[in-house]
Design an enzyme around this catalytic site. Structure first.
Site, PDB file in Angstrom:
ATOM      1  N   GLN A  35      93.664   8.662  60.524  1.00  0.00           N
ATOM      2  CA  GLN A  35      94.907   8.850  61.275  1.00  0.00           C
ATOM      3  C   GLN A  35      94.655   8.834  62.781  1.00  0.00           C
ATOM      4  OE1 GLN A  35      96.720  12.441  59.864  1.00  0.00           O
ATOM      5  NE2 GLN A  35      97.168  11.625  57.822  1.00  0.00           N
ATOM      6  N   ARG A  51      97.231  17.795  66.615  1.00  0.00           N
ATOM      7  CA  ARG A  51      96.353  17.722  65.451  1.00  0.00           C
ATOM      8  C   ARG A  51      96.745  16.556  64.567  1.00  0.00           C
ATOM      9  NH1 ARG A  51      96.223  18.918  60.222  1.00  0.00           N
ATOM     10  NH2 ARG A  51      98.382  19.694  60.200  1.00  0.00           N
ATOM     11  N   GLN A  52      95.709  15.892  64.018  1.00  0.00           N
ATOM     12  CA  GLN A  52      95.901  14.909  62.959  1.00  0.00           C
ATOM     13  C   GLN A  52      94.875  15.214  61.869  1.00  0.00           C
ATOM     14  OE1 GLN A  52      95.886  11.358  65.648  1.00  0.00           O
ATOM     15  NE2 GLN A  52      97.623  10.714  64.394  1.00  0.00           N
ATOM     16  N   SER A  53      95.242  14.927  60.622  1.00  0.00           N
ATOM     17  CA  SER A  53      94.466  15.458  59.503  1.00  0.00           C
ATOM     18  C   SER A  53      93.154  14.730  59.268  1.00  0.00           C
ATOM     19  CB  SER A  53      95.301  15.416  58.217  1.00  0.00           C
ATOM     20  OG  SER A  53      96.450  16.231  58.365  1.00  0.00           O
ATOM     21  N   THR A  54      93.089  13.410  59.474  1.00  0.00           N
ATOM     22  CA  THR A  54      91.901  12.637  59.121  1.00  0.00           C
ATOM     23  C   THR A  54      91.487  11.754  60.286  1.00  0.00           C
ATOM     24  OG1 THR A  54      93.198  10.812  58.191  1.00  0.00           O
ATOM     25  CG2 THR A  54      92.582  12.614  56.694  1.00  0.00           C
TER      26      THR A  54
END
Length: 687
Positions: free
Chosen positions: A24, A18-21
């Site tokens: 990213q 997972r990455q937040s944005t």
């Protein structure tokens, strides 16, 4: 003693990525490689089957809906997951609800949690305590980061230096200010939108005009390169230009509000725009050079708010098609709600009131034609002195109709010629032997030249189709029409939309109430004055489509002489029409008779009353029809004809009178014998 047992290894290992944005995901590629590399670590720890869940790339772990995380929980509950791997435990969830749900499920089915620091068994009290502390610290860290960044943004916004995005038509000049785009074509296109809105007064009409005239508007293209693209506008483009305060030279921050709701157990943030500028967190006027003044911006917002149909209590609604002139201006004096217009054979104004919600009776309802006529006359009486000024404005508008589009095309042609010259320079600078590069540059050059040629042809066509200038006679006629505003108002070329715009220019609102057979009106003019009027209501059943009483009386008389089909022919020959202006048919005569309770003609009815027609009278007296008509014209024979084209009705008793018999004998005696009559030319030609 290792925490990994054979029971864990027979189940799958899941690597959660997972990455937040989205930024990213596109830029922080090393983090992606590290997370995907956890699959190799899982195999080193002894898991032969490793599954990677990366559905949540670009999604925050702070409470938003995450399909990948839900997929992970479902696999854990099914008991087929031996371990969950992530770079750090906080990557799995950054809010307490999701984090403790994950720990609870992992503890129930015996699933391990693995990160770079170690292996955790949530069923163990010590590991559960450690994981709980990690989750709490991660959630607290996220809140602190968010608070710090938000306060820093607000502090910068209070100085008018925060620019997350820059509206089209402006560019950043340094890091803390903006200025107008130096491209004159961009400036003229945006200024054109504001001029057309002042003229047309609705966002949709501005959009329709731009697309009909094929006027291109600028839009942000590749933001990294800072390029502007030109395309036909869509509604959000025009709406954004007309509602964004940046074009009024103002800096605004906090125009949107956020409201948090819970849907399906998840947090959902609903953002909405605050239209009232007094509620914005930061508003700095005269912050930079604008395209319009702040006063004009406020007028535009008020007009846009008034154009909303059925969404605001005080809004008048946009001007729509239809013959009614006062929709949106009439307000009920009893309940305070706006009156609606209902179209049928004619149109009526009615106040629904609590009719829909409480099944109560309507407040008031009345026909609209008479009140529209009275209000139009009241407006024209006040605008008549301004008619000459309106005529002068019309002359100027006529000369300016095509200049705006021509200006846009000239600027587009200048830019196209610049791009063509630039493409030529690139082609000349290339090595001619490198055909891979030279061929591509030549193709681009040809495309730019084709665009220049198309714009030149469009400008030539616009010049060739240009309307001729007004002659002195045309100008005099226009000035005379300006003096006679009523004639211009009633002109067939004046549309209902134009009349509505004129009325709304001078009238703010009309309070109406029904008192007996009259309508009491209070007109609120735009300048603040008020006028009271009393208008008489139409009688029940009386509309502009009602057949004239003269025609009804004529049909009532003719129905005693002839059948419906013959009546229709007589009325059509005499130029009589229906209430809708149509010709008469047998069916329409029948409908009119039923409506007014007129009996149908019965064979022999005329004979029973002792009446004969012209031809029947001629046969009875052994005379020609022309002789009978001369007797009627001379007044010797009484007869009646209801209308031109209708048959003559003669009473049989008049034919039996002695003086009529003597007249008939005298006329027959004057007629020469058959052998002495002048031969017929037709008989001679066929002999």
């Amino acid at each position: 003693m290792t925490k990994i047992t054979a029971d864990h290894l027979v189940r799958n290992a899941i690597v959660y990525v997972r990455q937040s944005t989205a930024f990213q995901v596109a830029q922080n590629l090393e983090s992606q490689r590290r997370q995907y590399g956890l699959a190799d670590r899982a195999r080193q720890l002894g898991w032969p089957d490793v599954e990677v869940i990366d559905d949540d790339l670009g999604r925050s772990g702070g409470g938003a809906r995450r399909p990948g995380f839900e997929k992970l929980l479902a696999a854990i509950c099914e008991g087929r997951v031996g371990a969950v791997l992530s770079l750090e435990a906080s990557r799995l969830a950054r809010n307490g609800r999701d984090w403790h749900t994950l720990l609870e499920f992992c503890g129930l089915v015996g699933t391990l949690i693995v990160d770079e620091d170690g292996v955790y068994d949530s069923a163990s009290p010590n590991d559960r305590l450690l994981l709980g502390m990690k989750g709490t610290m991660s959630e607290m860290e996220l809140s602190v980061f968010r608070q710090r960044s938000t306060e820093a943004m607000k502090q910068k916004a209070r100085r008018g230096e925060l620019f997350l995005t820059v509206a089209i038509g402006y560019v950043k000049a340094g890091g803390d200010r903006i200025e107008k785009d130096a491209d004159r074509r961009v400036q003229e296109a945006i200024a054109l939108v504001f001029r057309k809105f002042a003229e047309l007064q609705t966002i949709r009409q501005v959009l329709v005009w731009c697309r009909q005239e094929k006027v291109l508007l600028p839009a942000l293209g590749n933001s990294a390169a800072g390029r502007v693209i030109w395309r036909l506008p869509v509604y959000p483009t025009v709406h954004h230009m007309l509602t964004n305060p940046v074009y009024a030279g103002a800096y605004a921050f906090g125009r949107r509000t956020a409201r948090v709701t819970i849907e399906n157990g998840r947090k959902r943030v609903v953002r909405s725009m605050q239209r009232d500028w007094r509620s914005w967190e930061v508003l700095i006027r005269d912050h930079h050079e604008g395209y319009i003044a702040w006063a004009e911006y406020e007028r535009n917002q008020q007009l846009i708010a008034d154009n909303t149909n059925g969404k605001r209590f005080m809004s008048r609604g946009a001007v729509r098609t239809g013959e009614a002139l006062l929709p949106g201006l009439l307000r009920c004096a009893r309940c305070g709600k706006k009156l609606h217009v209902r179209y049928g054979q004619t149109y009526r104004y009615e106040c629904v009131g609590a009719f829909n919600q409480l099944a109560a009776a309507r407040c008031i309802t009345f026909g609209g034609m008479r009140v529209d006529h009275v209000l139009a006359k009241e407006v024209l009486d006040r605008l008549q002195p301004l008619g000459v000024e309106a005529a002068l404005a019309a002359v100027e508008t006529l000369s300016q109709q095509r200049s705006e589009k021509k200006s846009q095309l000239d600027l587009a042609l200048q830019q196209a010629r610049y791009e063509a010259a630039r493409a030529q320079r690139q082609y000349d600078a290339a090595d001619p032997e490198n055909r891979l590069v030279a061929g591509e540059l030549e193709r681009r050059w040809n495309e730019r030249l084709a665009a220049v040629r198309d714009l030149e042809l469009e400008i030539d066509q616009l010049d060739s189709d240009k309307a001729p200038a007004l002659t002195e006679a045309d100008r005099e006629r226009l000035m005379a029409l300006g003096q006679d505003l009523i004639r211009a108002w009633e002109s067939p070329g004046t549309t209902p939309e134009t009349r509505k715009k004129i009325i709304r220019t001078v009238i703010a609102e009309i309070i109406v109430d029904v008192v007996g057979d009259n309508l009491e009106l209070i007109i609120h003019w735009q300048g603040g004055d008020h006028t009271r009027l009393m208008v008489k209501r139409n009688r029940a059943g009386q509309t502009r489509w009602t057949t004239d009483a003269e025609v009804v009386d004529l049909v009532r008389a003719l129905a005693r002489q002839m059948p419906d089909e013959t009546i229709a022919a007589v009325l059509n020959r005499s130029g009589k029409t229906t209430g809708h202006g149509k010709s008469w048919t047998r069916g329409r005569i029948c409908s009119l008779r039923h409506q007014h309770d007129i009996a149908v003609y019965r064979d022999g009815e005329r004979a029973e009353r002792g009446e004969v027609t012209l031809d029947e009278a001629a046969a009875a007296l052994t005379l020609s029809q022309s002789t009978i008509r001369r007797l009627i014209t001379e007044g010797a024979l009484p007869a009646e004809q209801h209308c031109k084209g209708a048959p003559w009705i003669i009473r049989h008793a008049d034919l039996e009178r002695e003086e009529i018999r003597r007249q008939a004998d005298l006329r027959r005696s004057r007629r020469p014998p058959p052998d002495e009559r002048q031969p017929n030319l037709l008989d001679l030609s066929t002999a």
